[in-house]
Design a protein around this motif. Structure first.
Motif, mmCIF file in Angstrom:
data_model
loop_
_atom_site.group_PDB
_atom_site.id
_atom_site.type_symbol
_atom_site.label_atom_id
_atom_site.label_comp_id
_atom_site.label_asym_id
_atom_site.label_seq_id
_atom_site.Cartn_x
_atom_site.Cartn_y
_atom_site.Cartn_z
ATOM 1 N N PHE A 127 0.831 -1.200 0.000
ATOM 2 C CA PHE A 127 0.000 0.000 0.000
ATOM 3 C C PHE A 127 0.872 1.259 0.000
ATOM 4 N N ALA A 128 2.039 1.163 0.618
ATOM 5 C CA ALA A 128 2.893 2.352 0.751
ATOM 6 C C ALA A 128 4.356 1.953 0.930
ATOM 7 N N GLN A 129 4.938 1.397 -0.121
ATOM 8 C CA GLN A 129 6.378 1.177 -0.127
ATOM 9 C C GLN A 129 7.057 2.530 -0.317
ATOM 10 N N ILE A 130 8.152 2.761 0.400
ATOM 11 C CA ILE A 130 8.890 4.022 0.291
ATOM 12 C C ILE A 130 10.242 3.742 -0.350
ATOM 13 N N ALA A 131 10.612 4.608 -1.294
ATOM 14 C CA ALA A 131 11.917 4.494 -1.949
ATOM 15 C C ALA A 131 12.457 5.887 -2.228
ATOM 16 N N ASN A 132 13.753 5.947 -2.484
ATOM 17 C CA ASN A 132 14.316 7.235 -2.914
ATOM 18 C C ASN A 132 15.341 6.994 -4.011
ATOM 19 N N PHE A 133 15.580 8.026 -4.796
ATOM 20 C CA PHE A 133 16.598 7.962 -5.843
ATOM 21 C C PHE A 133 17.163 9.353 -6.062
ATOM 22 N N LYS A 134 18.359 9.402 -6.626
ATOM 23 C CA LYS A 134 19.005 10.670 -6.932
ATOM 24 C C LYS A 134 19.279 10.749 -8.435
ATOM 25 N N MET A 135 19.100 11.957 -8.995
ATOM 26 C CA MET A 135 19.475 12.169 -10.393
ATOM 27 C C MET A 135 19.956 13.601 -10.593
ATOM 28 N N ARG A 136 20.812 13.766 -11.593
ATOM 29 C CA ARG A 136 21.363 15.086 -11.884
ATOM 30 C C ARG A 136 20.322 15.996 -12.532
ATOM 31 N N LYS A 137 19.535 15.432 -13.413
ATOM 32 C CA LYS A 137 18.526 16.222 -14.114
ATOM 33 C C LYS A 137 17.522 16.792 -13.118
ATOM 34 N N HIS A 138 17.156 18.049 -13.317
ATOM 35 C CA HIS A 138 16.129 18.638 -12.451
ATOM 36 C C HIS A 138 14.760 18.448 -13.084
ATOM 37 N N VAL A 140 13.468 15.544 -1.044
ATOM 38 C CA VAL A 140 13.961 15.352 0.319
ATOM 39 C C VAL A 140 15.426 15.773 0.383
ATOM 40 N N HIS A 141 15.925 15.949 1.615
ATOM 41 C CA HIS A 141 17.314 16.386 1.755
ATOM 42 C C HIS A 141 18.277 15.304 1.277
ATOM 43 N N ASP A 142 19.482 15.709 0.978
ATOM 44 C CA ASP A 142 20.452 14.839 0.314
ATOM 45 C C ASP A 142 20.764 13.578 1.111
ATOM 46 N N ARG A 143 20.660 13.652 2.440
ATOM 47 C CA ARG A 143 21.034 12.509 3.282
ATOM 48 C C ARG A 143 19.882 11.536 3.534
ATOM 49 N N PHE A 144 18.690 11.847 3.019
ATOM 50 C CA PHE A 144 17.565 10.919 3.246
ATOM 51 C C PHE A 144 17.841 9.592 2.549
ATOM 52 N N HIS A 145 17.629 8.500 3.285
ATOM 53 C CA HIS A 145 17.867 7.135 2.780
ATOM 54 C C HIS A 145 16.668 6.285 3.194
ATOM 55 N N ALA A 146 15.948 5.770 2.207
ATOM 56 C CA ALA A 146 14.686 5.077 2.492
ATOM 57 C C ALA A 146 14.861 3.869 3.394
ATOM 58 N N ARG A 147 15.982 3.187 3.306
ATOM 59 C CA ARG A 147 16.185 2.001 4.143
ATOM 60 C C ARG A 147 16.775 2.355 5.505
ATOM 61 N N TYR A 148 17.848 3.140 5.517
ATOM 62 C CA TYR A 148 18.532 3.435 6.776
ATOM 63 C C TYR A 148 17.735 4.360 7.689
ATOM 64 N N ASN A 149 16.902 5.213 7.118
ATOM 65 C CA ASN A 149 16.118 6.154 7.934
ATOM 66 C C ASN A 149 14.784 5.584 8.401
ATOM 67 N N ALA A 150 14.409 4.415 7.917
ATOM 68 C CA ALA A 150 13.132 3.810 8.321
ATOM 69 C C ALA A 150 13.212 3.352 9.775
#
Length: 245
Positions: free
Chosen positions: A59-70, A96-106
C-alpha cells in the motif's frame, strides 16, 4: 544531485519481488528503475525501505533515488505513472534532503495479512488473501500473538540465507481482527527478516486450527531451528502497509 522520495503501491502477484535480480528482470525495483533511467538520461538506482517477497503487495512502499537532471515532483510522478505497468502506481513524489535514505532512515514497518476464513472461496479476493476453510479460533490466535511481542532472536521465523547479520528484531504490536469474513493480522516492528511475517502468520493459523499450542512459541523462538515453525502463510495475503520515519 536531486533526491526524490517515492511512495509506491503495487500488486505483487506477477512479480518476483521488490529487489532487482538483473537487467530486464521482472521485479518492482527493476520496472521503476527502467522508467527513471529513461527520464534521467542516466542509469538510476532506487533504494527501497525493504524488500518484499515475490507475490507480496504494498500500500505504501517508500523508496528514494538521486538524479542530476532537475524535474519537478509532478513531472517525475506523471512520467512514472505514464510508463509503469498498471499494477504499479506512484502515489506521491517529494523532494527530500540529500542525506535521506529510504532504508537506513526507516524506524518501523507495518505489515497487514488477510485471511479469508469461510468454507467457500472469495472470487474477487482470491489473489489478495489466503483462504483457510476451517474456522479459526481468533481468541487463541490473539493469546498466541503475545509471545511474539518485544525483542527476540527470530532465526526460527526466517528463511534468511545469511546468518552473519543479527536476527534480533523487536515487534511493537500485533493485532488480530475479524472483518466481514476476513481475519486481518497487523504487525508492526522495527524491521523484519526474510519470510518472517509469513512464518509468524503460519504459526498463528496452526494455533487457530488447534494444530499447535500457543505455549510452544517461546521454545520455538529459543530453539533457533527453522524446522520447528511449521507452515508458512501464502505470499498473496501479505501487504506492506506503512513505513515510519
Amino acid at each position: 544531485m536531486n533526491n526524490y522520495k517515492l511512495t509506491i503501491q503495487y500488486d505483487g502477484g506477477r512479480y518476483k519481488g521488490w529487489q532487482r535480480l538483473g537487467d530486464g528482470d521482472n521485479t518492482i525495483q527493476g520496472k521503476i528503475e527502467n522508467v527513471l533511467t529513461e527520464l534521467a538520461g542516466e542509469k538510476i538506482e532506487i533504494i527501497g525501505s525493504g524488500r518484499t517477497d515475490a507475490g507480496v503487495h504494498a500500500f505504501a512502499q517508500i523508496a528514494n533515488f538521486k538524479m542530476r537532471k532537475h524535474a519537478t515532483e509532478d513531472e517525475v510522478m506523471q512520467y512514472l505513472n505514464r510508463y509503469l505497468p498498471n499494477d504499479i502506481s506512484v502515489v506521491d513524489v517529494t523532494f527530500v534532503h540529500d542525506r535521506f535514505h529510504a532504508r537506513y532512515n526507516a524506524k518501523d514497518k507495518t505489515y497487514l495479512y488477510k485471511i479469508w476464513n469461510e468454507p467457500y472461496t472469495h472470487p474477487f479476493m482470491r489473489k489478495y488473501s489466503m483462504h483457510v476453510e476451517e474456522k479459526l479460533d481468533i481468541e487463541k490466535m490473539r493469546k498466541a500473538s503475545q509471545h511474539f511481542l518485544g525483542k527476540h532472536d527470530f532465526t526460527s521465523y526466517s528463511n534468511a540465507k545469511s546468518k552473519k547479520k543479527s536476527m534480533v528484531r523487536e515487534i511493537y504490536s500485533l493485532e488480530i481482527k475479524k472483518n466481514a469474513g476476513f481475519i486481518e493480522i497487523k504487525v508492526r516492528g522495527n524491521g523484519f527478516l526474510y519470510n518472517m511475517v509469513r512464518k509468524i502468520v503460519g504459526t498463528l493459523i496452526e494455533v487457530g486450527l488447534g494444530e499447535k499450542d500457543a505455549t510452544a512459541i517461546p521454545s520455538i523462538l529459543e530453539s533457533k531451528e527453522r524446522i520447528q515453525t511449521g507452515r508458512m502463510a501464502d505470499a498473496e495475503g501479505l501487504y506492506l502497509e506503512k513505513v515510519g520515519f
